[in-house]
Design a protein around this motif. Structure first.
Motif, PDB file in Angstrom:
ATOM      1  N   TRP A 159       0.857  -1.197   0.000  1.00 46.07           N
ATOM      2  CA  TRP A 159       0.000   0.000   0.000  1.00 46.07           C
ATOM      3  C   TRP A 159       0.884   1.234   0.000  1.00 46.07           C
TER       4      TRP A 159
ATOM      5  N   SER B 266     -18.508   2.204   2.195  1.00 43.40           N
ATOM      6  CA  SER B 266     -18.964   2.226   0.811  1.00 43.40           C
ATOM      7  C   SER B 266     -19.377   3.630   0.374  1.00 43.40           C
TER       8      SER B 266
ATOM      9  N   ALA C 287     -16.193   5.610  -0.090  1.00 41.82           N
ATOM     10  CA  ALA C 287     -15.532   5.168  -1.316  1.00 41.82           C
ATOM     11  C   ALA C 287     -16.183   5.809  -2.544  1.00 41.82           C
TER      12      ALA C 287
ATOM     13  N   HIS D 137      -7.110   8.534  -0.130  1.00 44.10           N
ATOM     14  CA  HIS D 137      -7.225   7.198   0.445  1.00 44.10           C
ATOM     15  C   HIS D 137      -8.306   7.153   1.522  1.00 44.10           C
TER      16      HIS D 137
ATOM     17  N   LEU E  40     -11.882  -3.654   3.587  1.00 46.60           N
ATOM     18  CA  LEU E  40     -11.211  -3.410   2.318  1.00 46.60           C
ATOM     19  C   LEU E  40     -12.111  -3.758   1.137  1.00 46.60           C
ATOM     20  N   ALA E  41     -12.910  -4.808   1.295  1.00 48.19           N
ATOM     21  CA  ALA E  41     -13.841  -5.188   0.228  1.00 48.19           C
ATOM     22  C   ALA E  41     -14.905  -4.122  -0.002  1.00 48.19           C
TER      23      ALA E  41
ATOM     24  N   GLY F 221     -14.371  -1.028   0.105  1.00 45.72           N
ATOM     25  CA  GLY F 221     -13.767   0.099  -0.596  1.00 45.72           C
ATOM     26  C   GLY F 221     -12.657   0.808   0.147  1.00 45.72           C
TER      27      GLY F 221
ATOM     28  N   ASP G 240      -8.936   1.604   1.497  1.00 48.53           N
ATOM     29  CA  ASP G 240      -7.582   1.372   0.994  1.00 48.53           C
ATOM     30  C   ASP G 240      -6.675   0.810   2.083  1.00 48.53           C
TER      31      ASP G 240
ATOM     32  N   LYS H 182      -6.200  -2.940  -4.579  1.00 51.59           N
ATOM     33  CA  LYS H 182      -7.118  -2.089  -5.336  1.00 51.59           C
ATOM     34  C   LYS H 182      -8.141  -2.924  -6.099  1.00 51.59           C
TER      35      LYS H 182
ATOM     36  N   GLN I 257     -11.170  -4.463  -4.133  1.00 54.75           N
ATOM     37  CA  GLN I 257     -12.344  -3.642  -3.831  1.00 54.75           C
ATOM     38  C   GLN I 257     -13.527  -3.965  -4.743  1.00 54.75           C
ATOM     39  N   ARG I 258     -13.278  -4.709  -5.826  1.00 50.79           N
ATOM     40  CA  ARG I 258     -14.361  -5.085  -6.743  1.00 50.79           C
ATOM     41  C   ARG I 258     -14.994  -6.432  -6.388  1.00 50.79           C
TER      42      ARG I 258
END
Length: 378
Positions: free
Chosen positions: A40, A244, A247, A263, A280-281, A283, A285, A363, A366-367
């Motif tokens: 990171w 979320s 983010a 961030h 982290l999932a 969104g 960092d 990164k 996050q999707r």
């Protein structure tokens, strides 16, 4: 689509989700954990894991900030804590640790308030930050918005690499009729170091903080294990939704600013490796950890955990809580773990979760797909 639901005839409320309410979902591809990178970078500083040590006296001393830095994270020293009030804070910490074994005790709170009434000494701020710098790690310290105007020049002159402004709720402009307000946009513009600021718990306040020039925004509201903000102030924003939302503010600010990335750092309620994974999932960092690191053998609190909220002179909204001791700091973070409850080898848990869902960097993770399964969690 609106998430608002009726509370009664006169009031609607937005449906929000806690980290306990969500889970990540594997897809068709998996990876080897050895292929996963946890690196990171924020501003010019790179770290081998997305972990920041919370600026709390039970978590970060100069020694533990150095140890965390050498393990690949960022330790943030509380510059309003015991280390900047006392030349030798160890006897004071020992007294706090030895208080009656009750989490909620007016007598304990009164004594802690007395101990924290000792004035902050600028020369100790300089000395503690210099001690961290001499160890060759990134130097970071934290002040509340109320103390920033008073001490920030001392902090910057001491050679801090990264400055953190952390409070229960932080706005882009703190309005007050007593003294000058703290205008973060003007303040950050004048500094030569990256600033992380928060907490924020919603899209709009986070967007305003991003517009001040902050390098990072803390997502939280004083909702960790050592606070009673929910009971004392009636404030609670479930973390999955808060992360979320912020983010989304980061995404929109990226477009608005023409490519400036701020961030998002989850701060509070991250008691296990699974909580870190889900933050982290959603969104984030990176994560700022309090109770999870307070369980390390090197932690100053020796298995007890408290924050500045617990010692507020007029309206304390926290307490000294027992979190226990799990393992040495390196084992807590990097393993090998010997606990099956997500309290040790936190980064191993994150790496395995990313591998199981097919992602090799933070990164892209996050999707990851997520599900909602409401529980009674907070």
């Amino acid at each position: 689509m609106s998430n608002e639901i009726p509370i009664g005839l006169a009031k609607n409320g937005r449906r929000a989700w806690a980290l306990d309410d969500v889970a990540i979902v594997p897809n068709r591809r998996t990876r080897s954990p050895q292929d996963v990178s946890l690196e990171w970078q924020i501003d010019a500083y790179s770290f081998s894991m997305p972990v920041i040590g919370a600026p709390m006296d039970s978590v970060m001393s100069p020694a533990t900030a150095i140890a965390l830095g050498k393990l690949g994270g960022l330790g943030v020293l509380n510059l309003e804590g015991l280390w900047t009030r006392y030349e030798n804070p160890e006897p004071v910490i020992e007294e706090i640790v030895a208080l009656e074994a009750k989490e909620i005790s007016p007598e304990n709170t009164r004594r802690m308030q007395e101990l924290y009434a000792e004035p902050i000494k600028p020369e100790l701020i300089t000395a503690r930050l210099e001690e961290i710098r001499e160890a060759g790690v990134v130097v970071s310290g934290s002040l509340t918005p109320q103390r920033t105007q008073e001490f920030y020049r001392t902090v910057v002159d001491a050679g801090v690499d990264m400055f953190v402004i952390r409070g229960t709720t932080v706005s882009a402009e703190h309005v007050t009729q007593q003294g000058d307000p703290l205008n973060l946009k003007e303040f950050i513009y004048e500094l030569d170091v990256p600033v992380i600021v928060g907490g924020a718990a919603g899209y709009t306040p986070a967007l305003h903080l991003m517009r001040t020039g902050a390098a990072g925004v803390l997502v939280g509201f004083g909702g960790g294990s050592a606070t009673t903000t929910r009971r004392a102030l009636g404030i609670r924003v479930p973390m999955a939704t808060a992360i979320s939302d912020i983010a989304a503010a980061r995404r929109d600010y990226l477009d608005e600013s023409g490519g400036r990335y701020v961030h998002v750092i989850a701060d509070g309620g991250l008691g296990s490796s699974g909580d870190i994974v889900k933050a982290l999932a959603m969104g984030a960092d990176a994560v700022m950890l309090g109770s999870t690191l307070a369980r390390a053998e090197e932690a100053p609190g020796r298995g007890w955990h408290w924050g500045l909220e617990a010692v507020h002179p007029d309206f304390p909204r926290g307490h000294r809580t027992r979190v226990g001791t799990v393992a040495p700091l390196e084992e807590v973070l990097w393993g090998p773990g010997h606990h099956a409850d997500g309290t040790s080898n936190l980064m191993g848990g994150l790496r395995h979760a990313m591998a199981a869902t097919g992602y090799v960097d933070l990164k892209s993770f996050q999707r990851v797909d997520a599900t909602v399964s409401p529980t009674t969690g907070v």
